[in-house]
Design a protein around this motif. Structure first.
Motif, PDB file in Angstrom:
ATOM      1  N   GLN A 111       2.903 -20.934 -23.972  1.00 38.73           N
ATOM      2  CA  GLN A 111       2.709 -20.644 -22.566  1.00 38.73           C
ATOM      3  C   GLN A 111       2.429 -19.160 -22.385  1.00 38.73           C
ATOM      4  O   GLN A 111       2.963 -18.325 -23.106  1.00 38.73           O
ATOM      5  CB  GLN A 111       3.961 -20.976 -21.757  1.00 38.73           C
ATOM      6  CG  GLN A 111       4.254 -22.436 -21.670  1.00 38.73           C
ATOM      7  CD  GLN A 111       5.515 -22.643 -20.851  1.00 38.73           C
ATOM      8  OE1 GLN A 111       6.464 -21.894 -20.974  1.00 38.73           O
ATOM      9  NE2 GLN A 111       5.502 -23.647 -20.014  1.00 38.73           N
ATOM     10  N   ALA A 112       1.610 -18.842 -21.435  1.00 43.24           N
ATOM     11  CA  ALA A 112       1.403 -17.447 -21.066  1.00 43.24           C
ATOM     12  C   ALA A 112       2.635 -16.975 -20.319  1.00 43.24           C
ATOM     13  O   ALA A 112       3.339 -17.771 -19.703  1.00 43.24           O
ATOM     14  CB  ALA A 112       0.165 -17.320 -20.187  1.00 43.24           C
ATOM     15  N   PRO A 113       2.947 -15.658 -20.374  1.00 44.36           N
ATOM     16  CA  PRO A 113       4.139 -15.166 -19.684  1.00 44.36           C
ATOM     17  C   PRO A 113       4.168 -15.518 -18.208  1.00 44.36           C
ATOM     18  O   PRO A 113       5.218 -15.645 -17.628  1.00 44.36           O
ATOM     19  CB  PRO A 113       4.064 -13.647 -19.885  1.00 44.36           C
ATOM     20  CG  PRO A 113       3.229 -13.462 -21.092  1.00 44.36           C
ATOM     21  CD  PRO A 113       2.267 -14.623 -21.119  1.00 44.36           C
ATOM     22  N   SER A 114       3.016 -15.710 -17.583  1.00 43.06           N
ATOM     23  CA  SER A 114       3.017 -16.038 -16.156  1.00 43.06           C
ATOM     24  C   SER A 114       3.384 -17.490 -15.901  1.00 43.06           C
ATOM     25  O   SER A 114       3.558 -17.886 -14.773  1.00 43.06           O
ATOM     26  CB  SER A 114       1.648 -15.736 -15.547  1.00 43.06           C
ATOM     27  OG  SER A 114       0.678 -16.578 -16.135  1.00 43.06           O
ATOM     28  N   ASP A 115       3.517 -18.279 -16.975  1.00 42.47           N
ATOM     29  CA  ASP A 115       3.841 -19.687 -16.810  1.00 42.47           C
ATOM     30  C   ASP A 115       5.337 -19.948 -16.714  1.00 42.47           C
ATOM     31  O   ASP A 115       5.754 -21.087 -16.609  1.00 42.47           O
ATOM     32  CB  ASP A 115       3.272 -20.505 -17.966  1.00 42.47           C
ATOM     33  CG  ASP A 115       1.750 -20.565 -17.926  1.00 42.47           C
ATOM     34  OD1 ASP A 115       1.176 -20.872 -18.969  1.00 42.47           O
ATOM     35  OD2 ASP A 115       1.164 -20.308 -16.860  1.00 42.47           O
TER      36      ASP A 115
ATOM     37  N   ILE B 259       2.322  -9.890 -26.507  1.00 41.94           N
ATOM     38  CA  ILE B 259       1.064  -9.158 -26.560  1.00 41.94           C
ATOM     39  C   ILE B 259       0.203  -9.404 -25.323  1.00 41.94           C
ATOM     40  O   ILE B 259      -0.516  -8.506 -24.883  1.00 41.94           O
ATOM     41  CB  ILE B 259       0.293  -9.465 -27.871  1.00 41.94           C
ATOM     42  CG1 ILE B 259      -0.856  -8.469 -28.077  1.00 41.94           C
ATOM     43  CG2 ILE B 259      -0.216 -10.897 -27.868  1.00 41.94           C
ATOM     44  CD1 ILE B 259      -0.406  -7.070 -28.369  1.00 41.94           C
ATOM     45  N   GLY B 260       0.275 -10.578 -24.722  1.00 42.81           N
ATOM     46  CA  GLY B 260      -0.495 -10.861 -23.511  1.00 42.81           C
ATOM     47  C   GLY B 260      -0.104  -9.958 -22.357  1.00 42.81           C
ATOM     48  O   GLY B 260      -0.967  -9.431 -21.644  1.00 42.81           O
ATOM     49  N   THR B 261       1.186  -9.749 -22.184  1.00 43.97           N
ATOM     50  CA  THR B 261       1.665  -8.856 -21.129  1.00 43.97           C
ATOM     51  C   THR B 261       1.281  -7.421 -21.447  1.00 43.97           C
ATOM     52  O   THR B 261       0.903  -6.661 -20.549  1.00 43.97           O
ATOM     53  CB  THR B 261       3.198  -8.976 -20.968  1.00 43.97           C
ATOM     54  OG1 THR B 261       3.524 -10.333 -20.702  1.00 43.97           O
ATOM     55  CG2 THR B 261       3.711  -8.106 -19.836  1.00 43.97           C
ATOM     56  N   CYS B 262       1.324  -7.052 -22.720  1.00 45.23           N
ATOM     57  CA  CYS B 262       0.934  -5.706 -23.138  1.00 45.23           C
ATOM     58  C   CYS B 262      -0.529  -5.438 -22.787  1.00 45.23           C
ATOM     59  O   CYS B 262      -0.855  -4.399 -22.207  1.00 45.23           O
ATOM     60  CB  CYS B 262       1.164  -5.554 -24.644  1.00 45.23           C
ATOM     61  SG  CYS B 262       0.636  -3.968 -25.303  1.00 45.23           S
ATOM     62  N   CYS B 263      -1.399  -6.368 -23.129  1.00 45.68           N
ATOM     63  CA  CYS B 263      -2.828  -6.207 -22.832  1.00 45.68           C
ATOM     64  C   CYS B 263      -3.077  -6.155 -21.328  1.00 45.68           C
ATOM     65  O   CYS B 263      -3.850  -5.320 -20.842  1.00 45.68           O
ATOM     66  CB  CYS B 263      -3.632  -7.340 -23.462  1.00 45.68           C
ATOM     67  SG  CYS B 263      -3.664  -7.282 -25.263  1.00 45.68           S
ATOM     68  N   LEU B 264      -2.422  -7.036 -20.592  1.00 46.97           N
ATOM     69  CA  LEU B 264      -2.603  -7.075 -19.145  1.00 46.97           C
ATOM     70  C   LEU B 264      -2.129  -5.776 -18.487  1.00 46.97           C
ATOM     71  O   LEU B 264      -2.797  -5.234 -17.608  1.00 46.97           O
ATOM     72  CB  LEU B 264      -1.871  -8.279 -18.561  1.00 46.97           C
ATOM     73  CG  LEU B 264      -2.195  -8.666 -17.125  1.00 46.97           C
ATOM     74  CD1 LEU B 264      -3.676  -8.981 -16.965  1.00 46.97           C
ATOM     75  CD2 LEU B 264      -1.359  -9.862 -16.710  1.00 46.97           C
TER      76      LEU B 264
END
Length: 157
Positions: A4-8, A44-49
């Motif tokens: 899941q993506a962190p926003s999920d 890493i997804g939150t880092c990139c965002l």
């Protein structure tokens, strides 16, 4: 194991939020952030965002504070942060939010340190706050996507 993506992360209903981050027996809620400021490469997804579009992470933090179940981050707070980012003063908004988050959750406060953090390390600061909001509102560790277990307290022999 799902990816899941962190926003999920879903926010628990209002009446369960007090128990989303249960204290251990005999301990109160932590008076510090549960993740270090420079623990910003995971997830890493939150880092990139936060690096390329910090206004979305800021909007997501604000939505989690309001109890939105599936925070996307695309809201008025995101737009405000984006405008202030273009003017070079978005760190002021982040500083104010960091201080209010500390007050709301009874965390140790240091105005000067929070100001320096928001000014010098805005991406790391957003990532730290985002992870803290995930833990406090869902009870999930954003890095492992499992129930969060606070680090054990130090004990002396």
């Amino acid at each position: 194991m799902s990816s899941q993506a962190p926003s999920d992360y879903a926010v628990k209903p209002e009446h369960q939020q007090a128990h989303a981050y249960p204290p251990q027996a005999g301990h109160s809620l932590p008076a510090k952030f549960q993740f270090g400021l420079f623990d910003c490469f995971s997830p890493i997804g939150t880092c990139c965002l936060a690096t390329w579009c910090p206004c979305v992470v800021y909007g997501r933090i604000k939505e989690r504070e309001e109890g939105v179940r599936d925070p996307s981050g695309m809201n008025g707070q995101c737009a405000l942060h984006g405008v202030l980012l273009c003017c070079g003063v978005s760190w002021i908004l982040q500083f104010v939010n960091r201080m209010s988050m500390r007050e709301k959750h009874g965390m140790e406060s240091n105005g000067f340190g929070d100001c320096c953090t928001a000014f010098c390390c805005p991406c790391c600061e957003l990532i730290q706050e985002d992870k803290e909001m995930v833990v406090r509102h869902t009870g999930m560790d954003p890095k492992t996507k499992q129930a969060y277990v606070p680090p054990p307290s130090m004990s002396y022999p």
